[in-house]
Design an enzyme around this catalytic site. Structure first.
Site, mmCIF file in Angstrom:
data_model
loop_
_atom_site.group_PDB
_atom_site.id
_atom_site.type_symbol
_atom_site.label_atom_id
_atom_site.label_comp_id
_atom_site.label_asym_id
_atom_site.label_seq_id
_atom_site.Cartn_x
_atom_site.Cartn_y
_atom_site.Cartn_z
ATOM 1 N N SER A 115 -9.379 1.186 3.416
ATOM 2 C CA SER A 115 -8.695 2.083 2.642
ATOM 3 C C SER A 115 -7.656 1.249 1.585
ATOM 4 C CB SER A 115 -8.053 3.200 3.316
ATOM 5 O OG SER A 115 -7.078 2.541 4.351
ATOM 6 N N LYS A 133 0.828 -1.162 0.082
ATOM 7 C CA LYS A 133 0.151 -0.040 -0.061
ATOM 8 C C LYS A 133 1.010 1.228 0.076
ATOM 9 C CE LYS A 133 -3.551 1.766 2.734
ATOM 10 N NZ LYS A 133 -4.760 1.364 4.010
ATOM 11 N N SER A 181 -9.440 -1.517 7.407
ATOM 12 C CA SER A 181 -8.685 -1.123 6.004
ATOM 13 C C SER A 181 -8.171 -2.129 5.260
ATOM 14 C CB SER A 181 -8.033 -0.057 5.956
ATOM 15 O OG SER A 181 -8.684 1.345 6.286
#
Length: 396
Positions: free
Chosen positions: A102, A27, A126
């Site tokens: 996310s 990420k 997330s």
């Protein structure tokens, strides 16, 4: 869409290790040396990391080839991953739909087969929400077990880094690489709890049915499945919001003052929620967190694993996002409470929605530092089912 950068490869040649031969993505709020580390934000568009985050160093030392950084909700604040300066990530099962967030790019990349494993961050859900929406396995580890040095923060109280992959076994292997904790031998779990009511009864009937089928499979495998009460669960999301958004507003206070227009609109709406949270509200939420954890200690004396749905609704269409704040609360309704817990939660695929064809996930939660209980139950489930082997359709 996934925000890719040129492949990041070790110059040391092949490394033997438990992850040798595997490709990994991280990420884009996790630093990779020499590569732009944007957090999907205009603020950091040209920011280049000086060094690898600890988790990236560990992946490489274990032989994994770190090949990409992956799109996310801006500053890891968002449950759909549409509020990204790189453009919203989409779900490979249906590009009209979101991959949740996310860590949306991480979930999408694993589901699409672009990487073998991906790292996400999980403060309120997330990792788990994208794992569910994309039909892969995702772990929120026990807070504090994985070093978050080199990871841009949301909230020190809640931030974790967790692996995503197709199988529980591979997630477990990556977790072993990421943590310093030696694997603790434990007897196989015996009792699994299913809450009579967890936060809300307003769960999509197809999702509830898929999770019931999951627990029935576990019972067929020999686990004892019993009903449990999870004390204080109905208010847990509110307490996470209070603590988390106070932190994230403080982290971004100077940016909010200097150039609020540079945030994605959905990010700005969410971060501003924390500006008016005062010390008294924080103390009350911290006290409630202690009560919630005390209640869970009692639960985990009765059972070793608790099963709940991950998402309460079907995976949304990107065009139907609606109110940012309302959607955030709804999609995170079942994941945020487990963030108030100080133990691990694993989301794994347990079926597909009969109307949309989108994946459905279930959360397995255990006592602090008892990831092994989750892996044991998850592995057993995946020996008896093939949901985790399904692949999104190829689209041209």
């Amino acid at each position: 869409m996934i925000s890719w950068v040129p492949p990041v490869r070790s110059d040391r040649g092949p490394v033997a290790g438990p992850l040798a031969g595997l490709t990994a993505g991280v990420k884009d709020n996790i630093e990779v040396a020499g590569v732009r580390s944007t957090c999907a934000s205009e603020f950091f568009a040209d920011r280049v990391a000086d060094a690898d985050a600890t988790v990236v160093r560990r992946l490489r030392a274990a032989g994994a080839d770190v090949v990409a950084t992956l799109n996310l909700a801006e500053f890891a604040v968002g449950v759909t991953s549409q509020n990204s300066a790189a453009g919203g990530a989409r779900n490979p099962w249906d590009p009209r739909r979101v991959p949740a967030g996310s860590s949306g790019g991480s979930g999408a990349a694993v589901a699409a087969g672009l990487v073998d494993v991906a790292l996400g961050t999980d403060s309120g859900g997330s990792v788990r929400l994208p794992a569910s929406a994309c039909g892969v396995v995702g772990l929120r580890p026990t807070p504090g077990l994985v070093d978050v040095t080199g990871v841009f923060p949301v909230s020190a109280d809640f931030d974790t880094v967790g692996p995503m992959a197709r199988s529980v076994d591979l997630v477990a292997r990556v977790f072993d690489v990421l943590t310093d904790q030696p694997r603790r031998p434990r007897a196989a779990p015996v009792r699994i709890g299913v809450p009579r009511r967890f936060v809300t009864d307003d769960v999509d009937p197809a999702i509830a049915a898929a999770v019931r089928a999951c627990t029935a499979t576990l019972a067929d495998l020999g686990f004892e499945v019993v009903e449990v009460e999870v004390p204080h669960a109905e208010d847990a999301q509110d307490h996470v919001y209070t603590l988390l958004y106070a932190d994230v507003a403080e982290i971004h206070r100077e940016r909010l003052h200097r150039a609020p227009e540079r945030f994605q609109p959905a990010t700005l709406q969410r971060i501003r929620q924390g500006l008016d949270i005062g010390p008294a509200a924080r103390r009350a939420a911290a006290h409630a967190r202690s009560d919630f954890r005390a209640g869970l200690r009692g639960v985990f004396e009765e059972v070793e694993v608790v099963v709940t749905p991950t998402l309460p609704v079907d995976v949304p269409l990107a065009a139907d996002c609606g109110s940012v704040l309302d959607q955030s609360r709804r999609l995170g309704q079942l994941s945020y409470p487990w963030s108030l817990h100080n133990g691990p939660t694993l989301s794994l695929p347990v079926g597909f929605h009969p109307s949309s064809g989108m994946p459905v996930g279930a959360q397995l939660s255990a006592a602090r530092a008892d990831e092994e209980a989750l892996f044991a139950v998850g592995r057993a489930y995946q020996t008896a089912t093939d949901w985790h082997t399904r692949r999104p359709p190829v689209r041209r």
